[in-house]
Design an enzyme around this catalytic site. Structure first.
Site, mmCIF file in Angstrom:
data_model
loop_
_atom_site.group_PDB
_atom_site.id
_atom_site.type_symbol
_atom_site.label_atom_id
_atom_site.label_comp_id
_atom_site.label_asym_id
_atom_site.label_seq_id
_atom_site.Cartn_x
_atom_site.Cartn_y
_atom_site.Cartn_z
ATOM 1 N N CYS A 3 0.831 -1.368 0.117
ATOM 2 C CA CYS A 3 -0.086 -0.114 -0.024
ATOM 3 C C CYS A 3 0.912 0.992 -0.048
ATOM 4 C CB CYS A 3 -0.982 -0.123 1.241
ATOM 5 S SG CYS A 3 -1.943 -1.511 1.297
ATOM 6 N N ARG A 57 3.487 -0.150 -5.186
ATOM 7 C CA ARG A 57 2.815 -0.758 -3.731
ATOM 8 C C ARG A 57 1.683 -1.522 -3.614
ATOM 9 N NH1 ARG A 57 7.272 1.061 -0.001
ATOM 10 N NH2 ARG A 57 5.958 0.447 1.573
ATOM 11 N N TRP A 112 -3.179 -2.350 -1.385
ATOM 12 C CA TRP A 112 -3.133 -3.707 -1.763
ATOM 13 C C TRP A 112 -3.783 -4.514 -0.729
ATOM 14 C CZ3 TRP A 112 -1.348 -8.244 0.844
ATOM 15 C CH2 TRP A 112 -0.898 -9.114 -0.034
ATOM 16 N N ASN A 120 -1.299 1.657 6.365
ATOM 17 C CA ASN A 120 -0.550 0.729 6.042
ATOM 18 C C ASN A 120 -0.289 -0.324 6.970
ATOM 19 O OD1 ASN A 120 -0.383 1.621 3.357
ATOM 20 N ND2 ASN A 120 1.617 2.280 3.711
ATOM 21 N N GLY A 121 -0.337 -1.688 6.953
ATOM 22 C CA GLY A 121 -0.278 -2.682 7.815
ATOM 23 C C GLY A 121 -1.249 -3.332 8.314
ATOM 24 N N GLU A 159 15.416 -18.574 -9.271
ATOM 25 C CA GLU A 159 15.099 -17.177 -9.501
ATOM 26 C C GLU A 159 14.303 -16.908 -10.657
ATOM 27 O OE1 GLU A 159 14.639 -12.884 -9.255
ATOM 28 O OE2 GLU A 159 14.481 -14.528 -7.653
ATOM 29 N N LYS A 179 10.450 -15.564 -11.652
ATOM 30 C CA LYS A 179 10.403 -14.300 -12.362
ATOM 31 C C LYS A 179 9.288 -14.729 -13.532
ATOM 32 C CE LYS A 179 12.708 -11.238 -10.961
ATOM 33 N NZ LYS A 179 12.410 -11.672 -9.661
ATOM 34 N N GLU A 194 5.875 -14.685 -11.610
ATOM 35 C CA GLU A 194 5.182 -13.611 -11.207
ATOM 36 C C GLU A 194 4.888 -12.791 -12.228
ATOM 37 O OE1 GLU A 194 8.242 -11.699 -7.494
ATOM 38 O OE2 GLU A 194 9.109 -12.159 -9.552
ATOM 39 N N HIS A 201 14.755 -38.608 -9.461
ATOM 40 C CA HIS A 201 14.101 -38.830 -8.232
ATOM 41 C C HIS A 201 12.804 -38.394 -8.088
ATOM 42 C CE1 HIS A 201 17.836 -40.542 -6.496
ATOM 43 N NE2 HIS A 201 18.618 -39.330 -6.885
ATOM 44 N N LYS A 250 5.026 -4.448 -4.422
ATOM 45 C CA LYS A 250 6.458 -4.436 -4.162
ATOM 46 C C LYS A 250 7.073 -4.530 -2.955
ATOM 47 C CE LYS A 250 10.451 -3.199 -6.219
ATOM 48 N NZ LYS A 250 11.049 -4.296 -6.885
#
Length: 605
Positions: free
Chosen positions: A2, A27, A75, A101-102, A482, A486, A489, A505, A600
């Protein structure tokens, strides 16, 4: 997550707040809202909208004038995205407005008590609880009303509060979620990120946890939530407003991928010591005797930062010969880990505000551990909470998915590994070898980026895939992790990363022509092992894209990456896969800078 932005001064506030929200939209971007007032107006005026900031802007009336205001881009955590759940939240008498925010952990309990007292809630959010608590306070000042409300809440918050009876001020507070003040000429700003401030001022004050501030047009003061005055000296932000522009690129992700050569040059600048074949890391505050007392290194991060930590742990083991490993901070802080006084803990975060990492740092410090931070944002919470650390100097990264900051973080780990190695058993010759390799990185990154058109064509072939497998061994495995992240995402294609040695395996059962495999194949002592893994895939009609230092016969396509030193090769091998993810998402028409369900800076659990 946010974004918060606020202003008090003489200028027309709505355009300033909307501009700030645009800069903070990375954000959070499922809804947005704005509330304004002025000393001459009667009460607060508010507009909210589900969707992007542009949807809010379209709803703001032409005559929406004021000189004081707060705004928010969201968000969602409590309640689905909607006009009603968007911030700001107003009290029943329309006198108090709050952006937050939070997460308030005891919101349900407080909500039940308020409802029992006759309070009617309009939204599903935890923030509205705080709004009603402030409105119901009988304190005479806005500052005390906010303090009384905060004493009742448990959890994290970064808040900004306006009150119709106190139109000359904005009161803000922080606990676990960033709040930054911007100091102007007879005007003041507040935001959750300096991105919203740098177009207007580069003089900032970052609040600490448990700290509040009152902003007036010509003054500000800071104090604790208990009311004790604190001393806050403004600092100068090193980034300028132009750093947040797209610079001619279609997306921030594309811009930031192409900034990596310059970014790596920045993280190296002034840090290499040719005389002793080592590096200067002044922020570490670690002399040779202390460095030699380290018996283990534990690296903590989340998401991309965790993957950078995996690469870092391998470099530390190889160059410094210190046992090292990386672990998700979100897991570490809940498993009652044994904290060893001889272990160096390294906290990694692009924003420096990642809540799980910050909470792990605070717990480690409570138990007496030594904690270093590797972060991008100067003065961020993790930077301030850590004993020492390294800034990665990647510059602002606006796209939600991290590219240049990941690369700079891996280079910062190479610097740390070299520093620790040269205080122990790494020879002068090997120190020079690593330094020469580090100096090659910017030019080699530029060479990789010249292959973009070829990578774009490959990406278009993979856009129809429903799933992809990424494999690598030892140095290649974190790169595969990574690259898989990517792709997930930004393109929403399911992807999984696996050690190449583990194919037989279990994962080999997945191989078929419809499942492409991306193989990380560095030219090191495991080259033949990696070729054998590709042989297993080809024997089962699997399609392979190799990222390697030479053409691979068993691969259907190979992206050839310049060879560096073995220890540094992982830094380069992930870069073409950033472009692969980008162009796959582009071919699918994804919203590349703002992927669904993500934001973000993860400042909540």
């Amino acid at each position: 997550m946010c974004g918060i932005v606020g202003y008090i001064g003489k200028r027309d506030v709505a355009p300033l707040l909307l501009e700030g929200l645009q800069r903070l939209e990375y954000r959070g971007y499922d809804s947005a809202g704005i509330v304004i007032t002025s000393p001459k107006s009667a009460g607060l005026r508010m507009v909210k909208a589900k969707g992007r900031v542009r949807d809010l802007e379209a709803k703001v009336p032409a005559r929406f004038k004021g000189t004081t205001g707060i705004a928010h881009t969201r968000w969602a955590t409590h309640g689905a995205p909607s006009d009603v759940n968007a911030h700001p939240h107003l009290s029943a008498d329309n006198k108090v407005a709050v952006v937050h925010n939070g997460i308030i952990d005891n919101a349900s309990e407080l909500r039940k008590k308020l409802e029992a007292d006759g309070v009617e809630f309009l939204s599903e959010t935890d923030t509205e609880v705080l709004t009603h608590l402030i409105a119901r306070s009988q304190a005479e000042t806005l500052e005390e009303k906010v303090r009384q409300a905060l004493r009742l809440v448990e959890g994290t918050y970064g808040i900004a509060v306006m009150h119709a009876d106190f139109p000359d001020r904005i009161v803000v507070a922080r606990n676990g979620s960033p709040v930054v003040l911007g100091i102007g000429e007879k005007e003041m700003f507040v935001a959750s990120d300096v991105a919203a401030l740098v177009a207007h001022t580069r003089q900032i004050v970052t609040l600490d946890d448990g700290e509040m501030a009152t902003l007036k047009a010509d003054d500000f003061r800071t104090y604790t939530t208990e009311g004790t005055r604190t001393t806050a000296e403004p600092t100068t932000v090193e980034w300028e407003a132009e750093s947040y522009d797209m610079g001619g690129h279609d997306t921030y992700m594309h811009k930031e991928i192409h900034e990596q050569a310059d970014a790596v040059d920045r993280v190296l600048r002034g840090r290499i010591d040719d005389r002793f074949s080592t590096v200067h890391l002044g922020g570490l505050n670690l002399d040779a005797r202390e460095a030699r007392q380290i018996r283990r290194v534990k690296i903590l991060g989340c998401g991309t930062s965790y993957h950078a930590g995996m690469i870092g742990a391998q470099m530390i083991e190889e160059l410094a010969r210190i046992p090292a490993d990386a672990e998700p901070a979100s897991e570490f802080r809940y498993r009652n880990a044994v904290v060893d006084p001889d272990t160096l803990y390294v906290a990694v975060s692009q924003s420096g505000e990642t809540y799980d990492v910050l909470a792990a740092v605070q717990e480690l410090r409570r138990k007496g551990a030594r904690v270093f931070g590797i972060v991008n944002v100067v003065g961020s919470a993790i930077a301030r909470e850590s004993d020492a650390g390294i800034y990665v100097h990647a510059g602002p990264e606006v796209c939600v998915v991290s590219t240049k900051c990941f690369t700079n973080t891996t280079v910062a780990f190479a610097l740390l590994a070299l520093h620790l190695g040269r205080t122990r058993d790494l020879s002068v010759r090997d120190g020079k070898r690593i330094i020469e390799g580090l100096r090659k990185l910017p030019q080699q990154i530029s060479e990789i980026l010249k292959q973009e058109e070829e990578i774009k064509k490959l990406a278009e072939q993979f856009a129809d895939a429903r799933s992809m497998l990424f494999i690598g061994r030892v140095r290649g495995y974190p790169v595969a992790r990574e690259a898989s992240l990517k792709l997930k995402e930004v393109s929403y294609i399911h992807a999984e990363a696996y050690p190449a040695s583990e194919l037989k395996h279990g994962p080999l059962a997945l191989i078929e022509p419809a499942l492409p495999t991306v193989a990380i194949v560095p030219d090191d002592d495991l080259l033949e092992k990696n070729r054998a893994a590709m042989e297993e895939i080809k024997a089962r009609s699997g399609k392979i894209l190799a990222v390697a230092h030479q053409e691979q016969e068993k691969a259907d396509h190979t992206i050839v990456v310049p060879k560096n030193e073995d220890e540094l090769d992982p830094i380069l091998m992930g870069i073409p896969l950033q472009l692969l993810a980008y162009h796959t998402a582009l071919a699918l028409g994804r919203d590349i800078d703002k992927p669904r369900n993500l934001a973000k800076s993860v400042t909540v659990e």
